[in-house]
Design a protein around this motif. Structure first.
Motif, PDB file in Angstrom:
ATOM      1  N   LYS A 104       3.467  -2.078  13.689  1.00 16.96           N
ATOM      2  CA  LYS A 104       2.569  -2.085  14.852  1.00 16.96           C
ATOM      3  C   LYS A 104       3.002  -1.074  15.909  1.00 16.96           C
ATOM      4  O   LYS A 104       2.166  -0.385  16.513  1.00 16.96           O
ATOM      5  N   ASN A 105       4.303  -0.996  16.128  1.00 11.09           N
ATOM      6  CA  ASN A 105       4.823  -0.076  17.145  1.00 11.09           C
ATOM      7  C   ASN A 105       5.013   1.343  16.623  1.00 11.09           C
ATOM      8  O   ASN A 105       5.468   2.212  17.365  1.00 11.09           O
ATOM      9  N   ILE A 106       4.668   1.540  15.368  1.00 10.88           N
ATOM     10  CA  ILE A 106       4.813   2.851  14.699  1.00 10.88           C
ATOM     11  C   ILE A 106       6.217   3.399  14.945  1.00 10.88           C
ATOM     12  O   ILE A 106       6.416   4.482  15.500  1.00 10.88           O
ATOM     13  N   ASP A 107       7.201   2.604  14.549  1.00  6.97           N
ATOM     14  CA  ASP A 107       8.590   3.037  14.670  1.00  6.97           C
ATOM     15  C   ASP A 107       8.765   4.371  13.945  1.00  6.97           C
ATOM     16  O   ASP A 107       8.363   4.521  12.789  1.00  6.97           O
ATOM     17  N   SER A 108       9.352   5.337  14.638  1.00  4.89           N
ATOM     18  CA  SER A 108       9.400   6.703  14.093  1.00  4.89           C
ATOM     19  C   SER A 108      10.798   7.162  13.720  1.00  4.89           C
ATOM     20  O   SER A 108      11.028   8.349  13.511  1.00  4.89           O
ATOM     21  N   LEU A 167       2.673   9.738  10.143  1.00 11.72           N
ATOM     22  CA  LEU A 167       3.469   8.922  11.054  1.00 11.72           C
ATOM     23  C   LEU A 167       2.995   7.474  11.061  1.00 11.72           C
ATOM     24  O   LEU A 167       3.786   6.540  10.954  1.00 11.72           O
ATOM     25  N   VAL A 168       1.696   7.273  11.169  1.00 10.14           N
ATOM     26  CA  VAL A 168       1.149   5.917  11.285  1.00 10.14           C
ATOM     27  C   VAL A 168       1.529   5.056  10.078  1.00 10.14           C
ATOM     28  O   VAL A 168       1.863   3.873  10.227  1.00 10.14           O
ATOM     29  N   PHE A 169       1.498   5.672   8.893  1.00 10.55           N
ATOM     30  CA  PHE A 169       1.766   4.896   7.679  1.00 10.55           C
ATOM     31  C   PHE A 169       3.203   5.066   7.178  1.00 10.55           C
ATOM     32  O   PHE A 169       3.512   4.677   6.053  1.00 10.55           O
ATOM     33  N   SER A 170       4.074   5.598   8.018  1.00  7.10           N
ATOM     34  CA  SER A 170       5.459   5.840   7.570  1.00  7.10           C
ATOM     35  C   SER A 170       6.241   4.545   7.379  1.00  7.10           C
ATOM     36  O   SER A 170       7.302   4.548   6.759  1.00  7.10           O
TER      37      SER A 170
END
Length: 601
Positions: free
Chosen positions: A587-591, A517-520
């Motif tokens: 930065k906001n880890i858009d998912s 998720l973090v690096f998506s």
């Protein structure tokens, strides 16, 4: 007159004003050279491009290589062009005199080869891969291997490839199944299948030297168990004479949307007893060795993408200057003659965007070539190490930014030509198709983005990341001394501060949250860092141009320098702000994409 392939003035600006190639002649290796010899190499390359490659663009694109089950058929004009390059000594212009090369600095060689690369597209790939193949064997092979395989490649008698990808193991090289068995005489027998092998079969040379990744039986699983082998199409005796056919068979050709001058092949190794092969270096270190060639190829891919964008820009610019159509909104007389389309604001927007993308991309690639040169020949060990650190860090960006934004530039070239843009009577649609291969060649953009964010940024305690940002900061501080550019220098510093904030945030999140998720949004990070890098290079160009304008140059140079400054302004006003959007996604880890279930698509 036909449209120019490239702007010679622009090449000279990069080589002599921005990167100061002439200063390299103070290094012992290049003391025989001067600007005259560099210009002569460019002259030769331009002449070859105009004589052998521009006239056959359409024919190459319309006549892909074919395979009749026994032999590959390629139009003869491709060999004529390659032979001209070989005869001119441009096969390996950076190579030692003793090996038949010109011993040019790498950045000068890139400038000299630019015309051929722009005009020939992937047709010149046979020689580019051969050069990279030779460099790898020179770096890790034995003296006997260098004599037997590199010397004839440098002479243009043998061509070279790299064979990594397999039907069941594309970018996941740890899953490759090609096997190697050691024989009593120290040779190996290789069995397996490889696909997407550029230049994998043809009759353009006496022999083809494949560099093949395979797993020796009993080796560790994954990438740690991969070895590298020389596997020739034809065996070669100790006397250098061509012998029997090795067990390397062409299984078929792929026919790509562009880049049709170079064969793309499926190869079968060792269908009976195994293809005779020779280990390069040590067992189980093959992937490390191959990265020597892969990283060189990645810079070549980025350079090719930039040059294809540049030649598309030059063609559409030439067309726009001579194509009358329509009238300006401010024109009140319906009987007034049409204006050339370059007078229309939106056409100028598209041309300026192409200029910003293509010239920015080429500046990035030349910077990479400069780093590669300094890594080898800079006067001190600390300078060499510094260059190596930054080059290793930047390679994913050098490969990917031109490959992503070059095709966007070519897309705009099509649009400038309007209806004439998408017919093959004009080459801009071919340029787009050729360039669209590059986001995939030598590692997709997604893979490069993960390499940058997950590996290159934190590597060696963030050393490469910090060293490169320090270079940007030095430029910003220098440019702030020029009043007319202060606003842009400050904007660049703010963008760097934002990048640092995003980087710190995502690295912190990687310690506590799901890594997938973090690096998506790694591609967004790559885009952000790439745009920041191009903004930096444009600011450097604008600083040079501003200083030169202060010296009251003649009218043609005055126009040239104003063009550089205007392209910088465009990039800072229209492109650099995008880095904040991409940074927010990271930065906001858009998912949004991560949370998308496969069944919803």
């Amino acid at each position: 007159m036909p449209a120019p392939i490239l702007s010679r003035r622009d090449i000279e600006f990069f080589l002599y004003e921005m990167f100061d190639v002439e200063s390299l002649t103070t290094r012992e290796r290049y003391q025989d050279h001067d600007r005259e010899s560099f210009d002569a190499a460019i002259d030769i390359a331009q002449a070859i491009a105009e004589k052998y490659y521009v006239p056959i663009r359409l024919k190459v694109d319309s006549n892909q290589p074919t395979f009749d089950g026994k032999k590959v058929h390629i139009i003869p004009e491709i060999k004529e062009g390659l032979d001209a390059v070989i005869e001119a000594g441009l096969t390996a212009p950076t190579t030692d005199y003793a090996m038949g090369g010109m011993q040019l600095p790498q950045i000068a060689a890139s400038g000299a080869s630019a015309y051929i690369a722009a005009a020939a597209s992937t047709s010149i790939g046979y020689l580019s891969l051969t050069h990279a193949n030779s460099n790898l064997i020179e770096a890790y092979g034995t003296p006997e291997q260098i004599n037997k395989w590199v010397t004839p490649q440098r002479q243009g008698r043998f061509f070279g490839t790299m064979a990594m990808t397999e039907p069941g193991a594309g970018s996941g090289l740890g899953d490759l199944t090609t096997s190697a068995t050691k024989e009593e005489d120290g040779t190996y027998r290789v069995k397996g299948n490889k696909i997407w092998i550029s230049g994998g079969d043809h009759d353009l040379s006496e022999n083809i030297v494949h560099l093949v990744l395979a797993r020796v039986k009993g080796a560790p699983k994954g990438v740690k168990g991969i070895s590298l082998f020389i596997v020739p199409k034809y065996l070669v005796g100790d006397d250098g004479k061509i012998g029997d056919r090795n067990e390397v068979a062409l299984a078929g050709l792929f026919h790509k949307m562009g880049g049709r001058g170079q064969t793309s092949t499926a190869l079968s190794f060792g269908e009976q007893n195994g293809a005779e092969a020779y280990l390069v270096g040590e067992e189980n270190k093959g992937l490390m060795y191959m990265f020597h060639m892969m990283n060189e190829a990645r810079i070549l891919v980025g350079t090719g993408a930039a040059l294809t964008a540049l030649t598309g820009f030059q063609y559409s610019l030439d067309y726009a200057k001579g194509r009358p159509q329509g009238r300006l909104l401010s024109a009140k007389d319906p009987l007034a003659p049409p204006v050339n389309i370059i007078e229309h604001p939106d056409v100028r927007r598209m041309l300026l965007t192409q200029k910003a993308y293509s010239e920015g991309a080429y500046a990035l690639c030349l910077y990479g070539h400069q780093l590669s040169e300094d890594e080898k020949t800079a006067p001190t060990e600390s300078e060499r190490k510094h260059a190596s650190t930054i080059l290793d860090f930047l390679t994913p960006i050098i490969k990917s930014w031109p490959s992503e934004w070059g095709p966007k530039s070519n897309d705009l070239a099509i649009q400038v030509l309007g209806g004439h843009g998408y017919v093959n009577e004009h080459p801009v649609e071919m340029f787009y198709r050729d360039n669209r291969l590059n986001p995939i060649h030598e590692g997709t953009t997604g893979i490069q983005s993960l390499d940058l964010l997950c590996r290159k940024v934190p590597m060696n305690d963030f050393k490469g990341y910090q060293a490169f940002l320090a270079e940007i900061q030095l430029t910003a501080e220098s440019v702030k001394l020029t009043e007319s550019l202060q606003t842009y220098a400050v904007a660049l510093q703010h963008a760097v501060d934002n990048l640092k904030e995003v980087t710190t945030s995502v690295m912190g999140a990687s310690k506590t949250q799901n890594l997938d998720l973090v690096f998506s949004n790694s591609v967004s990070y790559l885009n952000m860092f790439g745009h920041l890098t191009i903004a930096w290079l444009w600011l450097r160009q604008a600083e040079i141009a501003t200083k030169q304008l202060g010296k009251a140059p003649h009218s043609d140079d005055e126009k040239f320098y104003h063009g550089k400054i205007q392209a910088m302004k465009y990039f800072f006003n229209s492109e650099l702000p995008l880095t904040y959007h991409w940074g927010n996604l990271v930065k906001n880890i858009d998912s949004a994409s991560f949370d998308t279930h496969p069944d919803w698509l």
